[in-house]
Design an enzyme around this catalytic site. Structure first.
Site, PDB file in Angstrom:
ATOM      1  N   GLY A 154       0.815  -1.218   0.000  1.00 42.56           N
ATOM      2  CA  GLY A 154       0.000   0.000   0.000  1.00 42.56           C
ATOM      3  C   GLY A 154       0.847   1.266   0.000  1.00 42.56           C
ATOM      4  O   GLY A 154       2.079   1.221   0.094  1.00 42.56           O
ATOM      5  N   PHE A 174      -9.417  -5.799   4.012  1.00 40.42           N
ATOM      6  CA  PHE A 174      -8.891  -5.847   2.640  1.00 40.42           C
ATOM      7  C   PHE A 174      -7.471  -6.406   2.581  1.00 40.42           C
ATOM      8  O   PHE A 174      -7.031  -6.839   1.518  1.00 40.42           O
ATOM      9  CB  PHE A 174      -8.842  -4.435   2.031  1.00 40.42           C
ATOM     10  CG  PHE A 174     -10.188  -3.797   1.826  1.00 40.42           C
ATOM     11  CD1 PHE A 174     -10.928  -4.040   0.689  1.00 40.42           C
ATOM     12  CD2 PHE A 174     -10.721  -2.936   2.778  1.00 40.42           C
ATOM     13  CE1 PHE A 174     -12.165  -3.449   0.485  1.00 40.42           C
ATOM     14  CE2 PHE A 174     -11.955  -2.338   2.590  1.00 40.42           C
ATOM     15  CZ  PHE A 174     -12.683  -2.591   1.444  1.00 40.42           C
ATOM     16  N   ALA A 221      -4.345  -8.217   2.096  1.00 35.96           N
ATOM     17  CA  ALA A 221      -4.069  -9.557   1.547  1.00 35.96           C
ATOM     18  C   ALA A 221      -3.097  -9.442   0.388  1.00 35.96           C
ATOM     19  O   ALA A 221      -2.931  -8.364  -0.187  1.00 35.96           O
ATOM     20  CB  ALA A 221      -5.357 -10.201   1.051  1.00 35.96           C
ATOM     21  N   TYR A 249      -4.250 -18.464  -4.649  1.00 37.88           N
ATOM     22  CA  TYR A 249      -4.898 -17.230  -4.188  1.00 37.88           C
ATOM     23  C   TYR A 249      -6.382 -17.479  -3.874  1.00 37.88           C
ATOM     24  O   TYR A 249      -6.858 -17.179  -2.777  1.00 37.88           O
ATOM     25  CB  TYR A 249      -4.739 -16.140  -5.263  1.00 37.88           C
ATOM     26  CG  TYR A 249      -5.631 -14.952  -5.039  1.00 37.88           C
ATOM     27  CD1 TYR A 249      -5.507 -14.185  -3.876  1.00 37.88           C
ATOM     28  CD2 TYR A 249      -6.615 -14.602  -5.963  1.00 37.88           C
ATOM     29  CE1 TYR A 249      -6.345 -13.100  -3.655  1.00 37.88           C
ATOM     30  CE2 TYR A 249      -7.440 -13.515  -5.751  1.00 37.88           C
ATOM     31  CZ  TYR A 249      -7.305 -12.773  -4.593  1.00 37.88           C
ATOM     32  OH  TYR A 249      -8.146 -11.714  -4.374  1.00 37.88           O
ATOM     33  N   HIS A 290      -2.653  -6.012 -14.321  1.00 35.27           N
ATOM     34  CA  HIS A 290      -4.069  -5.998 -14.712  1.00 35.27           C
ATOM     35  C   HIS A 290      -4.300  -5.310 -16.056  1.00 35.27           C
ATOM     36  O   HIS A 290      -3.602  -4.366 -16.419  1.00 35.27           O
ATOM     37  CB  HIS A 290      -4.900  -5.328 -13.618  1.00 35.27           C
ATOM     38  CG  HIS A 290      -4.902  -6.119 -12.348  1.00 35.27           C
ATOM     39  ND1 HIS A 290      -4.253  -5.721 -11.220  1.00 35.27           N
ATOM     40  CD2 HIS A 290      -5.446  -7.328 -12.071  1.00 35.27           C
ATOM     41  CE1 HIS A 290      -4.402  -6.639 -10.280  1.00 35.27           C
ATOM     42  NE2 HIS A 290      -5.132  -7.629 -10.772  1.00 35.27           N
ATOM     43  N   PHE A 301      -3.356 -11.834 -24.043  1.00 38.08           N
ATOM     44  CA  PHE A 301      -3.003 -13.229 -23.750  1.00 38.08           C
ATOM     45  C   PHE A 301      -4.082 -14.192 -24.264  1.00 38.08           C
ATOM     46  O   PHE A 301      -5.089 -14.413 -23.605  1.00 38.08           O
ATOM     47  CB  PHE A 301      -2.799 -13.420 -22.250  1.00 38.08           C
ATOM     48  CG  PHE A 301      -1.685 -12.578 -21.675  1.00 38.08           C
ATOM     49  CD1 PHE A 301      -0.475 -12.439 -22.351  1.00 38.08           C
ATOM     50  CD2 PHE A 301      -1.841 -11.928 -20.460  1.00 38.08           C
ATOM     51  CE1 PHE A 301       0.558 -11.662 -21.821  1.00 38.08           C
ATOM     52  CE2 PHE A 301      -0.810 -11.154 -19.922  1.00 38.08           C
ATOM     53  CZ  PHE A 301       0.384 -11.022 -20.604  1.00 38.08           C
ATOM     54  N   ASP A 315      -5.984 -18.812 -16.652  1.00 39.20           N
ATOM     55  CA  ASP A 315      -7.068 -17.890 -17.010  1.00 39.20           C
ATOM     56  C   ASP A 315      -8.296 -18.648 -17.499  1.00 39.20           C
ATOM     57  O   ASP A 315      -8.280 -19.223 -18.590  1.00 39.20           O
ATOM     58  CB  ASP A 315      -6.620 -16.964 -18.153  1.00 39.20           C
ATOM     59  CG  ASP A 315      -5.961 -15.690 -17.677  1.00 39.20           C
ATOM     60  OD1 ASP A 315      -6.078 -15.373 -16.478  1.00 39.20           O
ATOM     61  OD2 ASP A 315      -5.333 -15.012 -18.512  1.00 39.20           O
TER      62      ASP A 315
END
Ligand code: UDP
Length: 327
Positions: free
Chosen positions: A36, A72, A74, A140, A188, A207, A284
């Site tokens: 963060g 949050f 993580a 995850y 992302h 991808f 994915d």
């Protein structure tokens, strides 16, 4: 009313902090600043440390009268989780367990938990509802499911109320343009596309173009980070009012392929955004789309923003902060 936000210096946590403040809540943040950014927290009281450190959390809970926690904090990268499962189980599952234990010890019995669409793995049905079986295909997602399960048992034994919110693809930025996504490395789709638009990357690698979808690229369900923040507040208020636990998907009810996102970004930014096709990225699933009907019906949640708003707000943030918070 005072809300503790763990991971409040991260992307989604900091947007939730801003939304809570705008709604008149008092906010306290705990963040170890491993991912963060201090600047993202603004003028809110920030404790720097680990949510799993029960001595440190004892100080936080005794110095502040906390009514509910939004959790949050993580690690959240699928690829990394496959290489470092110990770190993911430790940072996500073990640290959460200690946090919940500290909460119970201090009589704080309400938590909104950041879960994920990754708990569903490769679902056989789309759109995905809360009843769709959860079979994660990566570490995850498995750690987040383990925490969901832990919360259920802690609810039974200790009366801990929880709202597990399963997010789909979160993007966009705070309307001020001053709180947004700043990951290093960035992985992302939308931020990477915008970095290409701003000349910070040469091209986008798409991808895979051989998926069983309309244009061969993966389909994802995008939700604006401020719509997500509102859903957290509604879920928390519902939990406090009804003294209950539940779980909700948070998406848009519709999906966009990677090429559709690229074209929408070209339209919104007016930039060319060069791209090339590359091999599929391991892990994915072809399509992940949520139905959020339950959150709409029970929480009264209504999304304000569509895909072009998401991209435009993210673009405003990236343009104003080309190096993220490090300026
Ligand atoms: N993606 C891509 N190129 C990139 C980053 C992502 O083609 O540089 C694709 C990725 O393979 C997936 C979609 O964009 O199909 C969304 O990926 P992202 O990492 O943004 O979110 P995820 O769905 O993995 O949580």
């Amino acid at each position: 009313m005072s809300i503790l936000v763990t991971g409040g210096a991260g992307y989604i946590g900091s947007c939730a902090v801003a939304a809570l403040k705008e709604k008149g809540y008092e906010v306290v943040v705990v963040d170890n600043l491993s991912k963060g950014h201090k600047q993202a927290v603004g003028d809110v009281k920030l404790y720097i440390g680990s949510v799993g450190d029960e001595t440190f959390m004892h100080k936080v809970f005794t110095e502040n009268k906390i009514d509910a926690v939004m959790h949050f904090a993580a690690f959240s990268l699928v690829g990394e989780s496959m290489l470092h499962p110990y770190e993911y189980y430790n940072n996500n599952v073990a640290q959460s367990m200690h946090l919940f234990h500290s909460m119970i010890e201090h009589g704080v019995k309400n938590v909104v938990f950041s879960s994920t669409a990754a708990t569903y793995g490769e679902p056989e049905e789309n759109p995905i509802s809360e009843e769709t079986p959860q079979h994660p295909i990566n570490t995850y997602g498995q750690t987040k499911l383990a925490i969901e399960d832990m919360l259920k048992w802690f609810g039974v034994a200790y009366g801990l109320n929880s709202m597990s919110l399963r997010y789909f693809n979160v993007a966009g930025a705070h309307p001020s343009g001053n709180i947004g996504e700043d990951h290093n490395p960035e992985t992302h789709l939308i931020p990477i596309i915008l970095q290409v638009a701003l000349g910070k990357r040469e091209k986008l690698s798409v991808f895979g173009n051989d998926y069983p979808t309309k244009d061969g690229t993966c389909i994802r369900d995008y939700i604006h980070v401020m719509d997500l923040a509102q859903a957290h507040i509604l879920a928390m208020e519902y939990m406090l009012k009804n003294n209950c636990s539940d779980e909700f998907n948070l998406g848009s009810g519709g999906g966009y392929s990677n090429l559709e996102i690229l074209n929408a970004a070209r339209k919104v930014t007016g930039c060319e955004i060069p791209s090339v096709f590359e091999d599929r990225r391991p892990g994915d699933p072809p399509v992940l789309v949520a139905t959020s009907e339950k959150a709409e019906r029970i929480l009264g949640w209504h999304r304000q923003y569509g895909i072009e708003d998401i991209i435009a707000s993210a673009f405003a943030w990236h343009k104003a902060h080309p190096n993220g918070y490090d300026e």
